[in-house]
Design a protein around this motif. Structure first.
Motif, mmCIF file in Angstrom:
data_model
loop_
_atom_site.group_PDB
_atom_site.id
_atom_site.type_symbol
_atom_site.label_atom_id
_atom_site.label_comp_id
_atom_site.label_asym_id
_atom_site.label_seq_id
_atom_site.Cartn_x
_atom_site.Cartn_y
_atom_site.Cartn_z
ATOM 1 N N GLU A 120 0.821 -1.209 0.000
ATOM 2 C CA GLU A 120 0.000 0.000 0.000
ATOM 3 C C GLU A 120 0.857 1.263 0.000
ATOM 4 O O GLU A 120 0.523 2.251 -0.648
ATOM 5 C CB GLU A 120 -0.936 -0.011 1.209
ATOM 6 N N LEU A 121 1.987 1.214 0.709
ATOM 7 C CA LEU A 121 2.872 2.375 0.785
ATOM 8 C C LEU A 121 3.863 2.447 -0.374
ATOM 9 O O LEU A 121 4.495 3.478 -0.578
ATOM 10 C CB LEU A 121 3.661 2.349 2.098
ATOM 11 N N GLY A 122 4.018 1.336 -1.076
ATOM 12 C CA GLY A 122 5.012 1.301 -2.140
ATOM 13 C C GLY A 122 6.429 1.400 -1.596
ATOM 14 O O GLY A 122 7.313 1.952 -2.246
ATOM 15 N N ARG A 123 6.641 0.883 -0.396
ATOM 16 C CA ARG A 123 7.953 0.910 0.253
ATOM 17 C C ARG A 123 8.424 -0.516 0.482
ATOM 18 O O ARG A 123 7.651 -1.350 0.950
ATOM 19 C CB ARG A 123 7.877 1.601 1.614
ATOM 20 N N PRO A 124 9.689 -0.813 0.197
ATOM 21 C CA PRO A 124 10.189 -2.148 0.507
ATOM 22 C C PRO A 124 10.326 -2.324 2.020
ATOM 23 O O PRO A 124 10.814 -1.429 2.714
ATOM 24 C CB PRO A 124 11.560 -2.189 -0.175
ATOM 25 N N VAL A 125 9.852 -3.444 2.516
ATOM 26 C CA VAL A 125 9.915 -3.724 3.947
ATOM 27 C C VAL A 125 10.286 -5.196 4.120
ATOM 28 O O VAL A 125 9.660 -6.065 3.519
ATOM 29 C CB VAL A 125 8.557 -3.452 4.646
ATOM 30 N N GLU A 126 11.290 -5.460 4.929
ATOM 31 C CA GLU A 126 11.646 -6.831 5.287
ATOM 32 C C GLU A 126 11.055 -7.138 6.652
ATOM 33 O O GLU A 126 10.822 -6.238 7.455
ATOM 34 C CB GLU A 126 13.167 -7.014 5.331
ATOM 35 N N MET A 127 10.823 -8.434 6.918
ATOM 36 C CA MET A 127 10.238 -8.834 8.199
ATOM 37 C C MET A 127 10.912 -10.092 8.704
ATOM 38 O O MET A 127 11.158 -11.011 7.932
ATOM 39 C CB MET A 127 8.742 -9.092 8.042
ATOM 40 N N VAL A 128 11.245 -10.103 10.003
ATOM 41 C CA VAL A 128 11.820 -11.287 10.633
ATOM 42 C C VAL A 128 11.187 -11.507 12.000
ATOM 43 O O VAL A 128 10.618 -10.593 12.592
ATOM 44 C CB VAL A 128 13.356 -11.179 10.800
ATOM 45 N N LEU A 129 11.314 -12.730 12.468
ATOM 46 C CA LEU A 129 10.940 -13.090 13.828
ATOM 47 C C LEU A 129 12.205 -13.065 14.662
ATOM 48 O O LEU A 129 13.266 -13.512 14.188
ATOM 49 C CB LEU A 129 10.338 -14.495 13.861
ATOM 50 N N TRP A 135 17.283 -15.001 14.945
ATOM 51 C CA TRP A 135 16.222 -14.453 14.112
ATOM 52 C C TRP A 135 15.933 -15.437 12.983
ATOM 53 O O TRP A 135 16.750 -16.285 12.659
ATOM 54 C CB TRP A 135 16.592 -13.077 13.554
ATOM 55 N N ARG A 136 14.738 -15.289 12.396
ATOM 56 C CA ARG A 136 14.322 -16.147 11.291
ATOM 57 C C ARG A 136 13.376 -15.376 10.389
ATOM 58 O O ARG A 136 12.468 -14.705 10.871
ATOM 59 C CB ARG A 136 13.624 -17.391 11.812
ATOM 60 N N ASP A 137 13.607 -15.476 9.083
ATOM 61 C CA ASP A 137 12.699 -14.897 8.098
ATOM 62 C C ASP A 137 11.611 -15.941 7.840
ATOM 63 O O ASP A 137 11.901 -17.021 7.309
ATOM 64 C CB ASP A 137 13.445 -14.560 6.816
ATOM 65 N N PRO A 138 10.353 -15.662 8.201
ATOM 66 C CA PRO A 138 9.303 -16.667 8.024
ATOM 67 C C PRO A 138 8.942 -16.907 6.565
ATOM 68 O O PRO A 138 8.270 -17.884 6.250
ATOM 69 C CB PRO A 138 8.119 -16.090 8.803
ATOM 70 N N ARG A 139 9.379 -16.033 5.652
ATOM 71 C CA ARG A 139 9.066 -16.213 4.236
ATOM 72 C C ARG A 139 10.070 -17.125 3.548
ATOM 73 O O ARG A 139 9.692 -18.023 2.821
ATOM 74 C CB ARG A 139 9.005 -14.856 3.534
#
Length: 154
Positions: A120-129, A135-139
């Motif tokens: 929606e924002l058109g911004r790249p965002v990474e996400m981790v647990l 840490w772990r990237d759930p994707r």
């Protein structure tokens, strides 16, 4: 674990600044959260820099729209960094929580909300647990763990 076909998520080799950022997120969690059982907290921003948080409660709605709105509000409060991808992500979403970092239903809901808010924002965002030991990237499934993580500064 193999990355998803669309290549979403973090993959090797990670840029050194991103590796440091993720290590710092784990270290900050270990230093700030002494309890073994605690609610999940959604962080948005830059570990060690500007970040905003949302503390989850057991009765929070699990609705994708509500979670997306929460992330949109958090993302709007974090300044945009102007740098290339070799320096790591412009923004990071990290969810700190107790337990193992295998993806749980709640994590999958935050992944979907992060994806929707970033789109929606058109911004790249990474996400981790983030947990006490790594840490772990759930994707993509990419992760790092440490037996005893300590600050490098003396």
């Amino acid at each position: 674990m193999h990355p998803p076909p669309d290549g979403e998520g973090l993959h090797e080799p990670l840029p050194r600044p991103l590796e440091r950022m993720l290590r710092l997120a784990v270290l900050a969690h270990v230093e700030a959260e002494r309890r073994r059982r605690h609610p999940a907290v959604v962080h948005v921003g830059h570990p060690g820099g500007h970040e905003v948080v949302f503390a989850c409660t057991a009765d929070d709605p699990v609705d994708l729209g509500v979670r997306t709105d929460v992330l949109l509000a958090l993302l709007a409060r974090v300044p945009r960094l102007e740098h290339g991808p070799e320096h790591g992500p412009e923004l990071l979403v990290w969810v700190t929580r107790p337990g193992e970092l295998s993806t749980q239903d709640d994590d999958a809901c935050w992944v979907a909300a992060t994806r929707a808010a970033a789109g929606e924002l058109g911004r790249p965002v990474e996400m981790v647990l983030v947990g006490r030991h790594g840490w772990r990237d759930p994707r993509s499934g990419l992760s790092r763990t440490w037996k005893r993580l300590r600050s490098r500064s003396g």
